[in-house]
Design a protein around this motif. Structure first.
Motif, PDB file in Angstrom:
ATOM      1  N   THR A 108     -12.379  62.088  47.655  1.00 41.16           N
ATOM      2  CA  THR A 108     -13.021  63.023  46.734  1.00 41.16           C
ATOM      3  C   THR A 108     -12.014  63.650  45.780  1.00 41.16           C
ATOM      4  OG1 THR A 108     -12.762  64.839  48.333  1.00 41.16           O
ATOM      5  CG2 THR A 108     -14.824  63.589  48.403  1.00 41.16           C
ATOM      6  N   HIS A 109     -10.744  63.537  46.098  1.00 44.56           N
ATOM      7  CA  HIS A 109      -9.694  64.117  45.251  1.00 44.56           C
ATOM      8  C   HIS A 109      -9.223  63.062  44.257  1.00 44.56           C
ATOM      9  CE1 HIS A 109      -6.313  66.488  43.941  1.00 44.56           C
ATOM     10  NE2 HIS A 109      -5.485  65.518  44.237  1.00 44.56           N
ATOM     11  N   ARG A 110      -9.712  63.134  43.043  1.00 42.21           N
ATOM     12  CA  ARG A 110      -9.313  62.158  42.020  1.00 42.21           C
ATOM     13  C   ARG A 110      -9.154  62.865  40.679  1.00 42.21           C
ATOM     14  NH1 ARG A 110     -11.468  57.819  42.333  1.00 42.21           N
ATOM     15  NH2 ARG A 110     -12.479  57.977  44.351  1.00 42.21           N
ATOM     16  N   ASN A 111      -8.091  62.533  40.007  1.00 43.21           N
ATOM     17  CA  ASN A 111      -7.840  63.114  38.698  1.00 43.21           C
ATOM     18  C   ASN A 111      -6.901  62.199  37.931  1.00 43.21           C
ATOM     19  OD1 ASN A 111      -7.927  65.232  36.654  1.00 43.21           O
ATOM     20  ND2 ASN A 111      -5.784  65.575  37.189  1.00 43.21           N
ATOM     21  N   GLN A 112      -7.409  61.589  36.875  1.00 43.62           N
ATOM     22  CA  GLN A 112      -6.582  60.708  36.052  1.00 43.62           C
ATOM     23  C   GLN A 112      -6.027  61.517  34.878  1.00 43.62           C
ATOM     24  OE1 GLN A 112      -8.124  56.759  35.157  1.00 43.62           O
ATOM     25  NE2 GLN A 112      -9.764  57.044  36.654  1.00 43.62           N
ATOM     26  N   PRO A 113      -4.702  61.641  34.803  1.00 43.58           N
ATOM     27  CA  PRO A 113      -4.086  62.449  33.743  1.00 43.58           C
ATOM     28  C   PRO A 113      -4.476  62.005  32.334  1.00 43.58           C
ATOM     29  CG  PRO A 113      -2.477  61.882  35.429  1.00 43.58           C
ATOM     30  CD  PRO A 113      -3.702  61.079  35.726  1.00 43.58           C
ATOM     31  N   SER A 114      -4.788  60.727  32.165  1.00 44.14           N
ATOM     32  CA  SER A 114      -5.107  60.209  30.836  1.00 44.14           C
ATOM     33  C   SER A 114      -6.510  60.614  30.370  1.00 44.14           C
ATOM     34  CB  SER A 114      -4.991  58.685  30.822  1.00 44.14           C
ATOM     35  OG  SER A 114      -5.910  58.105  31.740  1.00 44.14           O
ATOM     36  N   LEU A 115      -7.325  61.183  31.301  1.00 42.34           N
ATOM     37  CA  LEU A 115      -8.695  61.550  30.966  1.00 42.34           C
ATOM     38  C   LEU A 115      -8.829  63.067  30.822  1.00 42.34           C
ATOM     39  CD1 LEU A 115     -10.699  59.243  33.413  1.00 42.34           C
ATOM     40  CD2 LEU A 115      -9.963  58.755  31.069  1.00 42.34           C
ATOM     41  N   SER A 116      -9.831  63.477  30.072  1.00 38.96           N
ATOM     42  CA  SER A 116     -10.115  64.902  29.919  1.00 38.96           C
ATOM     43  C   SER A 116     -10.768  65.430  31.189  1.00 38.96           C
ATOM     44  CB  SER A 116     -11.054  65.121  28.730  1.00 38.96           C
ATOM     45  OG  SER A 116     -12.345  64.577  29.024  1.00 38.96           O
ATOM     46  N   GLU A 117     -10.845  66.757  31.291  1.00 36.79           N
ATOM     47  CA  GLU A 117     -11.470  67.363  32.470  1.00 36.79           C
ATOM     48  C   GLU A 117     -12.926  66.929  32.593  1.00 36.79           C
ATOM     49  OE1 GLU A 117     -12.426  71.828  34.306  1.00 36.79           O
ATOM     50  OE2 GLU A 117     -11.235  71.598  32.468  1.00 36.79           O
ATOM     51  N   GLU A 118     -13.634  66.858  31.465  1.00 34.91           N
ATOM     52  CA  GLU A 118     -15.036  66.446  31.488  1.00 34.91           C
ATOM     53  C   GLU A 118     -15.176  64.983  31.908  1.00 34.91           C
ATOM     54  OE1 GLU A 118     -18.963  66.955  31.504  1.00 34.91           O
ATOM     55  OE2 GLU A 118     -17.477  68.528  31.131  1.00 34.91           O
ATOM     56  N   GLN A 119     -14.285  64.134  31.397  1.00 32.07           N
ATOM     57  CA  GLN A 119     -14.322  62.718  31.779  1.00 32.07           C
ATOM     58  C   GLN A 119     -14.019  62.535  33.260  1.00 32.07           C
ATOM     59  OE1 GLN A 119     -11.465  61.296  28.850  1.00 32.07           O
ATOM     60  NE2 GLN A 119     -13.078  60.189  27.769  1.00 32.07           N
ATOM     61  N   ASN A 120     -13.073  63.283  33.781  1.00 38.69           N
ATOM     62  CA  ASN A 120     -12.753  63.194  35.213  1.00 38.69           C
ATOM     63  C   ASN A 120     -13.941  63.621  36.072  1.00 38.69           C
ATOM     64  OD1 ASN A 120     -10.043  62.231  35.936  1.00 38.69           O
ATOM     65  ND2 ASN A 120      -9.308  63.858  34.604  1.00 38.69           N
ATOM     66  N   LYS A 121     -14.661  64.651  35.642  1.00 41.83           N
ATOM     67  CA  LYS A 121     -15.845  65.088  36.384  1.00 41.83           C
ATOM     68  C   LYS A 121     -16.911  64.005  36.374  1.00 41.83           C
ATOM     69  CE  LYS A 121     -15.401  70.103  35.746  1.00 41.83           C
ATOM     70  NZ  LYS A 121     -16.002  71.312  35.125  1.00 41.83           N
ATOM     71  N   GLN A 122     -17.119  63.385  35.222  1.00 42.17           N
ATOM     72  CA  GLN A 122     -18.115  62.315  35.115  1.00 42.17           C
ATOM     73  C   GLN A 122     -17.729  61.124  35.977  1.00 42.17           C
ATOM     74  OE1 GLN A 122     -21.070  62.432  33.270  1.00 42.17           O
ATOM     75  NE2 GLN A 122     -21.517  60.540  34.397  1.00 42.17           N
ATOM     76  N   MET A 123     -16.448  60.771  35.952  1.00 44.42           N
ATOM     77  CA  MET A 123     -15.963  59.643  36.756  1.00 44.42           C
ATOM     78  C   MET A 123     -16.156  59.918  38.239  1.00 44.42           C
ATOM     79  SD  MET A 123     -14.645  57.054  34.949  1.00 44.42           S
ATOM     80  CE  MET A 123     -13.215  56.331  35.749  1.00 44.42           C
ATOM     81  N   ALA A 124     -15.848  61.138  38.681  1.00 44.69           N
ATOM     82  CA  ALA A 124     -15.993  61.495  40.095  1.00 44.69           C
ATOM     83  C   ALA A 124     -17.446  61.422  40.527  1.00 44.69           C
ATOM     84  CB  ALA A 124     -15.428  62.890  40.338  1.00 44.69           C
ATOM     85  N   LYS A 125     -18.345  61.903  39.666  1.00 51.02           N
ATOM     86  CA  LYS A 125     -19.771  61.881  39.967  1.00 51.02           C
ATOM     87  C   LYS A 125     -20.285  60.448  40.099  1.00 51.02           C
ATOM     88  CE  LYS A 125     -24.218  63.354  38.030  1.00 51.02           C
ATOM     89  NZ  LYS A 125     -24.875  64.042  36.863  1.00 51.02           N
ATOM     90  N   ASP A 126     -19.939  59.604  39.138  1.00 48.15           N
ATOM     91  CA  ASP A 126     -20.399  58.212  39.156  1.00 48.15           C
ATOM     92  C   ASP A 126     -19.773  57.430  40.306  1.00 48.15           C
ATOM     93  OD1 ASP A 126     -21.901  58.815  36.970  1.00 48.15           O
ATOM     94  OD2 ASP A 126     -20.676  57.717  35.523  1.00 48.15           O
ATOM     95  N   TRP A 127     -18.494  57.700  40.589  1.00 52.94           N
ATOM     96  CA  TRP A 127     -17.807  56.990  41.676  1.00 52.94           C
ATOM     97  C   TRP A 127     -18.460  57.311  43.018  1.00 52.94           C
ATOM     98  CZ3 TRP A 127     -14.274  53.261  40.901  1.00 52.94           C
ATOM     99  CH2 TRP A 127     -13.593  52.758  42.018  1.00 52.94           C
ATOM    100  N   ASN A 128     -18.831  58.573  43.199  1.00 50.56           N
ATOM    101  CA  ASN A 128     -19.479  58.967  44.447  1.00 50.56           C
ATOM    102  C   ASN A 128     -20.810  58.247  44.626  1.00 50.56           C
ATOM    103  OD1 ASN A 128     -19.597  60.772  46.837  1.00 50.56           O
ATOM    104  ND2 ASN A 128     -21.363  61.639  45.774  1.00 50.56           N
ATOM    105  N   LYS A 129     -21.548  58.073  43.533  1.00 48.60           N
ATOM    106  CA  LYS A 129     -22.815  57.336  43.604  1.00 48.60           C
ATOM    107  C   LYS A 129     -22.585  55.895  44.068  1.00 48.60           C
ATOM    108  CE  LYS A 129     -25.473  59.843  40.094  1.00 48.60           C
ATOM    109  NZ  LYS A 129     -26.122  59.746  38.746  1.00 48.60           N
ATOM    110  N   MET A 130     -21.515  55.285  43.580  1.00 50.41           N
ATOM    111  CA  MET A 130     -21.211  53.912  43.981  1.00 50.41           C
ATOM    112  C   MET A 130     -20.869  53.831  45.461  1.00 50.41           C
ATOM    113  SD  MET A 130     -19.158  52.122  40.815  1.00 50.41           S
ATOM    114  CE  MET A 130     -17.745  53.197  40.897  1.00 50.41           C
ATOM    115  N   GLN A 131     -20.154  54.823  45.959  1.00 52.36           N
ATOM    116  CA  GLN A 131     -19.782  54.807  47.374  1.00 52.36           C
ATOM    117  C   GLN A 131     -21.008  54.957  48.266  1.00 52.36           C
ATOM    118  OE1 GLN A 131     -16.503  53.930  47.732  1.00 52.36           O
ATOM    119  NE2 GLN A 131     -16.743  54.005  45.503  1.00 52.36           N
ATOM    120  N   ILE A 132     -21.932  55.814  47.853  1.00 50.33           N
ATOM    121  CA  ILE A 132     -23.174  55.986  48.617  1.00 50.33           C
ATOM    122  C   ILE A 132     -23.978  54.694  48.617  1.00 50.33           C
ATOM    123  CG2 ILE A 132     -25.390  57.194  48.665  1.00 50.33           C
ATOM    124  CD1 ILE A 132     -23.897  59.667  47.589  1.00 50.33           C
TER     125      ILE A 132
END
Length: 345
Positions: free
Chosen positions: A277-301
């Motif tokens: 659940t701890h993910r943060n890509q420095p190359s992405l904005s805070e909003e993009q990181n939030k979107q990526m985390a949300k979508d990634w969690n859906k894939m794991q489920i």
């Protein structure tokens, strides 16, 4: 009185002087590049000598692939690295796991110690076919527990879909799923374009030997010391960087191929899904990181529903590379599936 320039008074004049100076500069530059190239070639040779393949090279039809198997017993654990990675990414897991059963990490064609396959695109379809040939030619014919990290998770699922009779379990370590949202695809595409450009520069430096002359400048990946030395040696000397570019550029095609198959439900084959659940890509904005985390969690489920016997573990103690930051969690999970396969068998 008119004073003439010494160059104008010379029978050969200024042009002759300019040509001579330019020639001297060119000779110096060519000599410097020649020295750099020779020094780089020597450094590459030394790195290769100090970091031989830990496993064996197996002919898979005109080129050889590297597979490193240690330990004894069945089922055999096959470990697939993520995009741009190779067998050393499992260095914190494989030795301990080999005390329980036979464990094999391998390098996709063009990565690590494996020779490149220049005839085919670097898509998942090609990689699964290569793995099939590698296992056959390496005489690995027993039941398998497949372990895949990130992009490697997609590959092992594709392999499992074709060989359900051989698969005793699947472990997905923060793995990619084919149903990627359009927003995530867009963010990933932009990030990959930037990464590919960086890799092209690094590949140029590698080709003239600069990386081999200073391998310690290659960033630490958090690997054990021996594996880190091997990682740096491979990036500084082999086809790794060019293959990384080809693989990253083909990921969308791999996802399209996976979606076209409508991958089978794995029935009662146990599937363990480990996600960070701890993910943060420095190359992405805070909003993009939030979107990526949300979508990634859906894939794991979604992946936790691949089998009637699933294990879902979410951890906040590591990032994307769970096998490096929490190797004991990955080892424990794999061993659970190995024990279950033996009990059922």
């Amino acid at each position: 009185m008119i004073v003439k320039s010494q160059y104008a008074s010379s029978p050969r004049g200024f042009k002759w002087w300019l040509v001579r100076v330019t020639t001297v500069i060119l000779v110096v530059v060519i000599a410097a590049f020649a020295y750099l190239f020779l020094a780089g070639a020597s450094a590459k040779s030394e790195l290769i000598g100090k970091n031989p393949a830990p496993g064996r090279l197996v002919d898979v039809g005109g080129y050889k692939m590297h597979i490193n198997c240690i330990g004894e017993g069945s089922p055999t654990v096959i470990m697939e690295a993520g995009a741009g990675d190779f067998s050393v990414s499992w260095a914190a897991v494989q030795p301990t796991l080999s005390q329980t059963t036979r464990v094999c990490s391998y390098d996709r064609a063009g990565f690590g110690w494996s020779e490149p396959n220049v005839e085919q695109a670097r898509t998942s379809q090609t990689m699964v076919q290569e793995l099939e040939t590698l296992l056959t030619n390496a005489n690995i014919d027993d039941q398998l527990v497949l372990v895949g990290h990130s992009f490697g998770g997609l590959n092992v699922r594709l392999f499992a879909d074709r060989h359900l009779d051989r698969v005793a379990g699947v472990v997905l370590v923060d793995a990619l799923h084919e149903d990627v949202s359009s927003e995530m695809q867009r963010i990933n595409r932009d990030a990959q374009v930037a990464l590919v450009e960086e890799l092209r520069v690094a590949s140029l430096l590698q080709s003239i030997g600069l990386l081999a002359l200073s391998p310690e400048e290659i960033p630490d990946q958090g690997l054990p010391s021996e594996a880190m030395a091997q990682y740096r040696a491979i990036l500084a000397t082999g086809s790794q960087l060019e293959t990384m570019i080809a693989e990253l550029s083909s990921i969308e095609n791999s996802l399209i191929y996976a979606r076209s198959l409508n991958l089978k439900h794995l029935d009662n084959i146990p599937v363990a899904v480990l996600t960070a659940t701890h993910r943060n890509q420095p190359s992405l904005s805070e909003e993009q990181n939030k979107q990526m985390a949300k979508d990634w969690n859906k894939m794991q489920i979604a992946q936790s529903k691949l089998s009637s016997e699933s294990y879902f573990v979410s951890t906040s103690k590591s990032g994307h590379y769970i096998q490096l930051e929490q190797p004991e969690l990955v080892i424990r999970t794999i061993n659970k599936l190995v024990t279950r396969a033996r009990y059922k068998g």
